[in-house]
Design a protein around this motif. Structure first.
Motif, mmCIF file in Angstrom:
data_model
loop_
_atom_site.group_PDB
_atom_site.id
_atom_site.type_symbol
_atom_site.label_atom_id
_atom_site.label_comp_id
_atom_site.label_asym_id
_atom_site.label_seq_id
_atom_site.Cartn_x
_atom_site.Cartn_y
_atom_site.Cartn_z
ATOM 1 N N ALA A 158 34.108 41.517 34.391
ATOM 2 C CA ALA A 158 33.656 42.851 34.006
ATOM 3 C C ALA A 158 32.143 42.979 34.020
ATOM 4 C CB ALA A 158 34.197 43.204 32.619
ATOM 5 N N ALA A 159 31.420 41.876 33.833
ATOM 6 C CA ALA A 159 29.957 41.899 33.832
ATOM 7 C C ALA A 159 29.367 41.721 35.219
ATOM 8 C CB ALA A 159 29.423 40.820 32.901
ATOM 9 N N GLY A 160 30.223 41.509 36.226
ATOM 10 C CA GLY A 160 29.740 41.326 37.591
ATOM 11 C C GLY A 160 29.481 39.891 37.980
ATOM 12 N N ASN A 161 29.789 38.922 37.111
ATOM 13 C CA ASN A 161 29.642 37.514 37.468
ATOM 14 C C ASN A 161 30.708 37.149 38.499
ATOM 15 O OD1 ASN A 161 27.553 36.845 35.435
ATOM 16 N ND2 ASN A 161 29.187 37.381 34.001
ATOM 17 N N CYS A 162 30.251 36.612 39.619
ATOM 18 C CA CYS A 162 31.139 36.426 40.775
ATOM 19 C C CYS A 162 31.710 35.018 40.859
ATOM 20 C CB CYS A 162 30.371 36.726 42.062
ATOM 21 S SG CYS A 162 29.754 38.409 42.165
ATOM 22 N N ASP A 163 32.830 34.926 41.544
ATOM 23 C CA ASP A 163 33.453 33.635 41.836
ATOM 24 C C ASP A 163 34.110 33.743 43.203
ATOM 25 O OD1 ASP A 163 34.601 30.920 40.658
ATOM 26 O OD2 ASP A 163 36.258 31.936 41.665
ATOM 27 N N THR A 164 33.881 32.757 44.041
ATOM 28 C CA THR A 164 34.537 32.695 45.337
ATOM 29 C C THR A 164 35.326 31.404 45.405
ATOM 30 O OG1 THR A 164 32.735 33.921 46.394
ATOM 31 C CG2 THR A 164 34.227 32.719 47.829
ATOM 32 N N GLU B 234 49.823 31.877 43.831
ATOM 33 C CA GLU B 234 48.900 31.085 43.020
ATOM 34 C C GLU B 234 49.663 29.875 42.493
ATOM 35 O OE1 GLU B 234 45.722 31.083 41.841
ATOM 36 O OE2 GLU B 234 45.057 32.738 43.100
ATOM 37 N N PHE B 235 49.104 28.688 42.721
ATOM 38 C CA PHE B 235 49.751 27.449 42.293
ATOM 39 C C PHE B 235 49.024 26.855 41.089
ATOM 40 C CE2 PHE B 235 50.415 27.782 46.910
ATOM 41 C CZ PHE B 235 51.800 27.850 46.922
ATOM 42 N N ARG B 236 49.665 25.932 40.457
ATOM 43 C CA ARG B 236 49.055 25.248 39.319
ATOM 44 C C ARG B 236 47.870 24.419 39.819
ATOM 45 N NH1 ARG B 236 53.291 22.251 35.751
ATOM 46 N NH2 ARG B 236 53.915 24.446 35.627
ATOM 47 N N VAL C 166 41.692 26.250 34.966
ATOM 48 C CA VAL C 166 40.606 27.157 34.616
ATOM 49 C C VAL C 166 41.012 28.622 34.811
ATOM 50 C CG1 VAL C 166 38.237 27.843 35.187
ATOM 51 C CG2 VAL C 166 38.851 25.414 35.116
ATOM 52 N N LEU C 167 41.735 28.910 35.903
ATOM 53 C CA LEU C 167 42.223 30.266 36.186
ATOM 54 C C LEU C 167 41.078 31.272 36.323
ATOM 55 C CD1 LEU C 167 45.271 30.331 33.721
ATOM 56 C CD2 LEU C 167 45.258 29.671 36.139
ATOM 57 N N ALA C 168 40.013 30.859 37.002
ATOM 58 C CA ALA C 168 38.825 31.708 37.117
ATOM 59 C C ALA C 168 39.122 33.010 37.849
ATOM 60 C CB ALA C 168 37.707 30.944 37.829
ATOM 61 N N SER C 169 39.783 32.927 38.998
ATOM 62 C CA SER C 169 40.058 34.138 39.775
ATOM 63 C C SER C 169 40.984 35.080 39.021
ATOM 64 C CB SER C 169 40.668 33.770 41.129
ATOM 65 O OG SER C 169 39.771 33.014 41.900
ATOM 66 N N ILE D 237 40.343 38.904 37.601
ATOM 67 C CA ILE D 237 41.219 40.035 37.931
ATOM 68 C C ILE D 237 41.698 40.740 36.669
ATOM 69 C CG2 ILE D 237 43.473 40.634 38.924
ATOM 70 C CD1 ILE D 237 42.958 38.404 41.006
ATOM 71 N N MET D 238 41.895 39.973 35.586
ATOM 72 C CA MET D 238 42.276 40.588 34.320
ATOM 73 C C MET D 238 41.229 41.588 33.842
ATOM 74 S SD MET D 238 45.200 39.556 32.937
ATOM 75 C CE MET D 238 44.953 39.675 31.161
ATOM 76 N N GLU D 239 39.948 41.312 34.143
ATOM 77 C CA GLU D 239 38.856 42.168 33.700
ATOM 78 C C GLU D 239 38.442 43.198 34.743
ATOM 79 O OE1 GLU D 239 35.448 40.144 32.171
ATOM 80 O OE2 GLU D 239 36.612 38.539 31.237
#
Length: 230
Positions: free
Chosen positions: A69-75, A97-99, A103-106, A110-112
């Motif tokens: 939500a703050a715009g912090n990115c992850d690729t 999506e596999f185990r 961390v579940l970053a992506s 998406i939740m936010e």
């Protein structure tokens, strides 16, 4: 990119173009507006063409971009057998999506923030890429099977079960041209690399060793222990 009117103040022509305000400002500053408009007109669509759908059915990897939500990115990187990213229609695709490392970053992003970008690159045959931008939602395996008939099979990943799926509603899709895309050759990943090198493990970048050394340096010495327990 999201649809916005041209942002040039009094020079706004009212023309509806794809893209962000920032890219339009820079196009004006660097005099690339006409070139950009030709690209928008010729290459950017709001759905998956038949050729794009056929291309996706052959892909074994994808680069996934998300932001919180703050715009912090992850690729991140996703891979599987050809077609592991399933096309459900000309405006919808879904990927498993596999185990992983937990961390579940992506998924957390998406939740936010539902905005997502996917980049598919064919490094082996056609040397071309496809950008797909859209809106993502997290789907359980049960829901994916019930709604879309998706089950774990050889197209997902042999021997692995998808914990959940990510559904993407396509908002725009466009080509990544072949210029500078290197040609790769496929090799069994179990084979050793140059000079018998093993596949990279979790210690490759030295972080566990660094953390262990830091923890060791923070341990009290014997004399300090004696003083504390004296």
């Amino acid at each position: 990119m999201s649809d916005l009117h041209s942002p040039y103040g009094g020079l706004d022509s009212g023309e509806h173009l794809p893209g962000s305000r920032g890219e339009h400002v820079l196009q004006r500053l660097f005099d690339t507006g006409d070139k950009a408009k030709r690209f928008y007109d010729r290459q950017v669509v709001d759905h998956l063409t038949d050729e794009m759908r056929e291309f996706l059915a052959r892909q074994e990897m994808a680069f996934v971009g998300t932001a919180d939500a703050a715009g912090n990115c992850d690729t991140t990187f996703r891979a599987g057998p050809p077609g592991f990213v399933r096309v459900l229609g000309d405006r919808t695709l879904i990927y498993p999506e596999f185990r992983g490392n937990g961390v579940l970053a992506s998924l957390g992003n998406i939740m936010e923030n539902a905005h997502i970008s996917l980049l598919f690159v064919d490094f082996f045959e056609d040397l071309v890429g496809l950008h797909v931008n859209g809106s993502a939602t997290i789907t359980t395996s049960y829901d994916a099977e019930r709604r879309h008939g998706l089950v774990d099979d050889d197209r997902t990943a042999p021997g692995r079960r998808a914990d959940r799926w990510v559904t993407v509603e396509v908002e725009e899709a466009y080509i990544h041209c072949s210029k500078h895309i290197p040609r790769f050759s496929k090799q069994d990943r179990r084979e050793r690399g140059p000079a018998g090198r093993k596949p990279a493990g979790e210690e490759y970048f030295g972080v566990p060793q660094l953390r262990a050394a830091g923890a060791e340096s923070r341990r009290p010495g014997r004399e300090e222990v004696r003083e504390r327990t004296g």
